[in-house]
Design a protein around this motif. Structure first.
Motif: not given
Length: 277
Positions: A194-214
């Motif tokens: 969960v991306h807590w900082k963005l979730s608080q800003k937008h008012g609902h839960l958002l989750v982080k998607q990681g990157s794929q190492p090349a």
């Protein structure tokens, strides 16, 4: 009586001259007027290897000139293995009309086969002279590889991720140390993502998607090197395609290296690169 003889002699002479001059006049006429021939192909998109298949080739004469015989030189070449076969087929081609013929072909090995019309030899109405059209009209037919069963052994490192400085820009992965994107929270998502900082800003839960190492992307390369053996080339291609099909079945996204890098994650992707063989 004398007049009758002279008339017969005159008519005979005129006919003789006409018979002699007509082919010569026709030859000059056919030389002056350039032919205008169109070619249409109707072949199956794909066939099985070593199986006979029939296609249709239509010659379209866009002039009023009659060609007593049109001899077509046809080559069927396998772009992967280099094998080829050729034949000549003759048809009559009337003015402002079409002529169709149906060659039977067979390609022993898998790969992209090219049906090529290389030249058409057009004979005048008397069949005495001809004119040659040099062409390179091509129709492609995919000779399908045999997909063989392949058993894949899964190998993972503990945690699944190596430290990496280079990441794939076209897909997300599991490395949360490098943010790829954010999305809406879905039931089952880990609380740690969960991306807590963005979730608080937008008012609902958002989750982080990681990157794929090349460096950890799966890559499958088909390289024939200096091999000139058609059978070995075909077997190598079939093995590479079989491995790719097994990776797709295991839902393992990968890159297939041919003349370029092609991303494969479905049967549709794999089918799209087969003509590149």
């Amino acid at each position: 009586v004398g007049l009758s003889v002279w008339c017969e002699l005159a008519v005979g002479t005129a006919l003789t001259v006409l018979v002699i001059l007509s082919p010569l006049t026709a030859a000059v006429f056919y030389r002056i007027i350039s032919p205008k021939i169109g070619i249409l192909f109707d072949f199956p998109k794909s066939v099985n290897k070593a199986a006979e298949f029939t296609g249709h080739i239509i010659l379209q004469n866009n002039r009023y000139l009659l060609y007593r015989r049109a001899t077509v030189t046809l080559i069927v070449a396998n772009r992967l293995t280099g094998e080829n076969q050729s034949c000549k087929i003759s048809v009559s081609l009337y003015g402002k009309s079409t002529a169709e013929f149906s060659p039977e072909c067979r390609v022993r090995y898998c790969g992209a086969a090219e049906v090529i019309v290389t030249e058409i030899r057009l004979y005048d109405c008397f069949g005495m002279t001809y004119r040659t059209l040099r062409l390179n009209q091509i129709c492609e037919v995919m000779v399908l590889p045999e997909i063989k069963p392949v058993e894949l052994t899964e190998m993972y490192t503990e945690g699944g991720i190596f430290d990496c400085d280079c990441y794939a820009g076209d897909t997300c992965g599991a490395d949360l140390s490098e943010l790829y994107d954010v999305r809406e929270y879905l039931p089952g998502d880990s609380v740690r993502s969960v991306h807590w900082k963005l979730s608080q800003k937008h008012g609902h839960l958002l989750v982080k998607q990681g990157s794929q190492p090349a460096e950890n992307r799966l890559c499958l390369a088909l390289y024939a090197g200096a091999c000139n053996d058609p059978e070995r080339l075909a077997q190598t291609a079939e093995f590479a395609v079989s491995v790719s099909a097994a990776l797709v079945e295991g839902e393992l996204r990968h890159v297939f290296l041919l003349d370029d890098a092609y991303t494969v994650e479905s049967d549709i992707d794999l089918a799209a690169i087969l003509p590149k063989l």
